[in-house]
Scaffold this motif. Structure first.
Motif, short mmCIF file in Angstrom:
data_model
loop_
_atom_site.label_atom_id
_atom_site.label_comp_id
_atom_site.label_asym_id
_atom_site.label_seq_id
_atom_site.Cartn_x
_atom_site.Cartn_y
_atom_site.Cartn_z
N ASP A 43 0.83 -1.20 0.00
CA ASP A 43 0.00 0.00 0.00
C ASP A 43 0.87 1.26 0.00
O ASP A 43 0.37 2.35 -0.18
N ARG A 44 2.15 1.11 0.22
CA ARG A 44 3.04 2.26 0.28
C ARG A 44 3.88 2.41 -0.99
O ARG A 44 4.86 3.11 -1.01
N LYS A 45 3.46 1.73 -2.05
CA LYS A 45 4.12 1.86 -3.34
C LYS A 45 3.15 2.57 -4.28
O LYS A 45 2.02 2.15 -4.44
N VAL A 46 3.62 3.66 -4.87
CA VAL A 46 2.77 4.46 -5.74
C VAL A 46 3.45 4.59 -7.09
O VAL A 46 4.56 5.10 -7.19
N ARG A 47 2.78 4.13 -8.13
CA ARG A 47 3.27 4.30 -9.50
C ARG A 47 2.76 5.65 -9.99
O ARG A 47 1.56 5.94 -9.89
N ASP A 71 -1.17 6.28 -9.24
CA ASP A 71 -2.18 5.22 -9.29
C ASP A 71 -2.99 5.13 -8.00
O ASP A 71 -3.88 4.30 -7.88
N ALA A 72 -2.70 6.00 -7.04
CA ALA A 72 -3.46 6.08 -5.79
C ALA A 72 -3.58 7.54 -5.38
O ALA A 72 -2.65 8.31 -5.58
N LYS A 73 -4.72 7.90 -4.82
CA LYS A 73 -4.92 9.27 -4.32
C LYS A 73 -4.57 9.39 -2.85
O LYS A 73 -4.48 10.49 -2.32
N PRO A 115 -0.90 5.05 3.04
CA PRO A 115 -0.64 5.09 4.48
C PRO A 115 0.71 5.74 4.78
O PRO A 115 1.65 5.65 3.98
N SER A 116 0.81 6.36 5.94
CA SER A 116 2.07 7.00 6.34
C SER A 116 3.15 5.94 6.55
O SER A 116 2.88 4.76 6.71
N GLY A 117 4.38 6.41 6.51
CA GLY A 117 5.53 5.52 6.67
C GLY A 117 6.44 5.64 5.46
O GLY A 117 6.44 6.65 4.76
N GLN A 118 7.21 4.60 5.21
CA GLN A 118 8.13 4.58 4.08
C GLN A 118 7.32 4.39 2.80
O GLN A 118 6.65 3.37 2.63
N VAL A 119 7.35 5.35 1.90
CA VAL A 119 6.60 5.31 0.65
C VAL A 119 7.58 5.29 -0.51
O VAL A 119 8.54 6.07 -0.54
N THR A 125 -2.30 16.25 -6.23
CA THR A 125 -2.16 16.08 -4.78
C THR A 125 -2.38 14.61 -4.42
O THR A 125 -3.06 13.86 -5.13
N ILE A 126 -1.78 14.23 -3.30
CA ILE A 126 -1.94 12.89 -2.74
C ILE A 126 -2.01 13.06 -1.22
O ILE A 126 -1.31 13.88 -0.65
N GLU A 127 -2.88 12.27 -0.60
CA GLU A 127 -3.03 12.32 0.86
C GLU A 127 -2.26 11.17 1.49
O GLU A 127 -2.32 10.04 1.01
#
Length: 158
Positions: free
Chosen positions: A53-57, A68-70, A73-77, A153-155
């Motif tokens: 869940d912390r990988k964003v293309r 690919d995600a708006k 989760p917080s942490g290592q992204v 933007t991304i949350e």
């Protein structure tokens, strides 16, 4: 190519970021020891907060930034920036402050046509902007990728 951040005199292109750049050329503002994302495994269940869940293309194209995600989760992204366009782009991660202004945290630049680069950062909950801040002169005219629409933007959630 100069970025808008440099032209506008924004500080912090490379300072204070907790990230790595896995590119071989070593360019960009990323500091750190590289991607470091090996061994996370996969998460078939889609459980919130899991490593996948912390990988964003993020697809970069004239004139769009499309994650690919708006939210993530917080942490290592880990952002995987993929240039599907014809021009060189960059991926800049900026955090929105309480007054609505954005502070540049880190970036990967010189992402050529058909290539990708990774940017890994530790992010706290909040609103962030993914942008291409390249400003270039072409045939005597200024081409500002941000002004042409290359931002989104991304949350980052708890």
């Amino acid at each position: 190519m100069a970025s808008l951040a440099a032209a506008a005199g924004l500080a912090g292109c490379t300072g204070g970021a907790q990230s790595g750049n896995d590119s071989a050329n070593g360019s960009g503002g990323a500091n750190g020891s590289g991607n470091g994302s090996g061994g996370n495994g996969s998460n078939a269940s889609g459980t919130p907060g899991a490593s996948d869940d912390r990988k964003v293309r993020v697809v970069l194209n004239e004139w769009q930034v499309k994650p690919d995600a708006k939210s993530v989760p917080s942490g290592q992204v880990t952002f995987n920036a993929v240039n599907k366009g014809h021009e060189v782009h960059e991926l800049v991660v900026r955090e929105r402050s309480d007054d609505g202004a954005y502070e540049e945290l880190d970036e990967v630049d010189d992402i050529g046509k058909g290539t990708s680069k990774k940017l890994q950062m530790k992010l706290e909950p909040g609103t962030y902007e993914l942008a291409c801040l390249i400003v270039e002169e072409e045939n005597g005219e200024t081409e500002d990728h941000y002004k042409l629409g290359m931002h989104e933007t991304i949350e980052v959630t708890n």
